[in-house]
Write an enzyme that holds these catalytic residues in place. Structure first.
Site, mmCIF file in Angstrom:
data_model
loop_
_atom_site.group_PDB
_atom_site.id
_atom_site.type_symbol
_atom_site.label_atom_id
_atom_site.label_comp_id
_atom_site.label_asym_id
_atom_site.label_seq_id
_atom_site.Cartn_x
_atom_site.Cartn_y
_atom_site.Cartn_z
ATOM 1 N N GLY A 177 27.386 42.348 46.591
ATOM 2 C CA GLY A 177 28.754 42.234 46.060
ATOM 3 C C GLY A 177 28.765 42.265 44.552
ATOM 4 N N ASN A 178 29.865 41.869 43.953
ATOM 5 C CA ASN A 178 29.928 41.777 42.492
ATOM 6 C C ASN A 178 30.861 40.631 42.100
ATOM 7 O OD1 ASN A 178 32.709 42.865 42.104
ATOM 8 N ND2 ASN A 178 31.774 44.699 42.998
ATOM 9 N N HIS A 179 30.973 40.398 40.782
ATOM 10 C CA HIS A 179 31.684 39.206 40.297
ATOM 11 C C HIS A 179 33.198 39.359 40.173
ATOM 12 C CE1 HIS A 179 28.195 36.828 39.537
ATOM 13 N NE2 HIS A 179 27.660 37.727 38.734
ATOM 14 N N SER A 180 33.758 40.474 40.622
ATOM 15 C CA SER A 180 35.209 40.641 40.461
ATOM 16 C C SER A 180 35.958 39.522 41.188
ATOM 17 C CB SER A 180 35.633 41.998 41.024
ATOM 18 O OG SER A 180 37.033 42.042 41.137
ATOM 19 N N ALA A 220 36.909 46.576 42.013
ATOM 20 C CA ALA A 220 35.550 46.870 41.551
ATOM 21 C C ALA A 220 34.777 47.295 42.796
ATOM 22 C CB ALA A 220 34.937 45.642 40.914
#
Ligand code: CTP
Length: 402
Positions: A211-214, A279
């Site tokens: 995943g990512n930090h969005s 994102a």
């Protein structure tokens, strides 16, 4: 001079105790120079008399198709006459009828015929207000482009405390004054706006993902702002803890880029504007394990394959849709953003530079630069994400609607 001076306003009153407040509302409108035509549902006459309102509005009050002396009151003409219609109080019953096209009285027939902007001020007891059917009716009305003047939290006629109190006459006056002042900013009325938001989670096995930090904040703020301007909003979001502030927004929850791609393509043909604020993970694990992967090896390699670029895929098939993308860059920002705009066939790109302090993931602020199709550059100040959302919608209105 008030912006309301000379404005033709229909005040539609339905049968709730808050109807008594319309006497002072009519006085405020008349004082501001508006022409006020009061139309009452038959039930509302039990709460305040037509004579009171006729005296204050200086016009006859209409309550039924056929008045006592046998003359037909033409709802179509009334609907065409008005610059603005406001249903206040709008009871649960009247909201339900408005949402479903029922017209068993003159007020509802006029509503159905009205070509002007329609505001409604719900007023009812808290349990009626909280009922899913009332919420759904309000959502439907907003999706038709009607504008809610939200009810307040407070003491209700029943003695209970909760949401459902009709907005105060002064607040309703302010709302419609603001409306006439900002009429040009409400151009998204009844436009379908699709927004992507948040991260995507790309599964590795049943319990792990990439995943990512969005946080999704930018996309949610844009969705709330678009809904405020009267748009019919679909928010397609990856996993996030955020909620929308506007019940009329249709939220579609997805996990992976693939799911987001499908959800976007499902609604694209009916969309007027698409804003890609998500994102989206560029890559996903090529193989997703059926069972949880055990830690048997010292090293572990995951082979990734490319995800489809959602905006580019929409850009390739777009007809009249206005496409907006984001670009997050660390160097050669303007040049990279321009080439993304072109490659994805976008109409507008919102550039975030990681070199700008206060911009990026998880921050409450953002500093963006808009680049339109003609490569005109519009640098913006560092602002809260809510204010940036407003600027984005303003820019879309300028480039697309005007
Ligand atoms: N986007 C998308 N689908 C993807 C990747 C990105 O729709 N698979 C959208 C994002 O929502 C954003 C825009 O494309 O509006 C820009 O994404 P970004 O990741 O900055 O650019 P890329 O085109 O992926 O290029 P690169 O990662 O090489 O900078």
């Amino acid at each position: 001079m008030s912006v309301l001076s000379g404005k033709k306003i229909i005040l539609g009153i339905s049968g709730g105790i808050a109807a008594y407040k319309t006497a002072s509302f009519v006085r405020l409108l008349i004082k501001a120079g508006a022409q006020v035509q009061v139309i009452m549902s038959p039930a509302s006459c039990a709460f305040i008399t037509p004579l009171t309102l006729a005296t204050l509005s200086k016009r006859p009050v209409y309550t039924q198709f056929e008045k006592d002396f046998g003359e037909w009151t033409n709802h179509v003409e009334l609907g065409l006459w008005a610059d603005l219609m406001i249903m206040a109080p709008a009871t649960a019953n009247t909201l339900a009828k408005m949402a479903n096209g029922l017209c068993d009285n003159l007020l509802l027939a006029t509503y159905l015929s009205a070509k002007c902007p329609v505001f409604f001020a719900p007023a009812m007891d808290l349990d009626m207000f909280a009922h899913p059917s009332t919420k759904e009716n309000i959502r439907k009305l907003k999706s038709y482009g009607n504008i809610e003047i939200e009810s307040a939290y407070g003491e209700l006629a029943s003695g209970l405390i909760g949401q459902g109190r009709m907005a105060e006459p002064e607040d309703m006056l302010q709302t419609i004054t603001d409306f006439f002042n900002n009429e040009s900013t409400l151009y998204l009325k009844a436009k379908k706006v699709v927004i992507t938001a948040g991260p995507t989670y790309e599964p590795i096995d049943p319990v792990r993902f990439i995943g990512n930090h969005s946080t999704g904040k930018m996309g949610f703020d844009i969705a709330n702002e678009a809904a405020k301007r009267g748009a019919d909003v679909v928010l397609i979001t990856g996993p996030t803890s955020l909620t929308t502030t506007n019940d009329s927004i249709k939220v579609v929850k997805v996990l992976s880029a693939k799911e987001m791609y499908q959800a976007c393509h499902e609604v694209f043909s009916s969309a007027d504007i698409v804003i890609g604020a998500a994102a989206v993970a560029d890559y996903r694990p090529k193989v997703v394990a059926d069972q949880k992967i055990k830690k048997n090896d010292e090293e572990f390699t995951i082979v990734l394959e490319k995800n489809p670029d959602i905006l580019a895929s929409l850009g390739a098939i777009k007809t009249n849709q206005f496409l907006v993308g984001f670009a997050l860059e660390t160097e050669n920002e303007i040049e990279y953003a321009k080439s993304k705009l072109k490659k994805k066939n976008l109409d507008l790109i919102v550039l975030n530079s990681l070199n700008d302090k206060g911009a990026g993931f998880g921050k409450p602020t953002n500093k963006v630069t808009f680049i339109d199709k003609d490569f005109t550059i519009f640098p913006q100040e560092l602002k809260s994400k809510e204010a940036v959302a407003k600027d984005i919608i303003d820019q879309i209105v300028k480039s697309y609607v005007e």
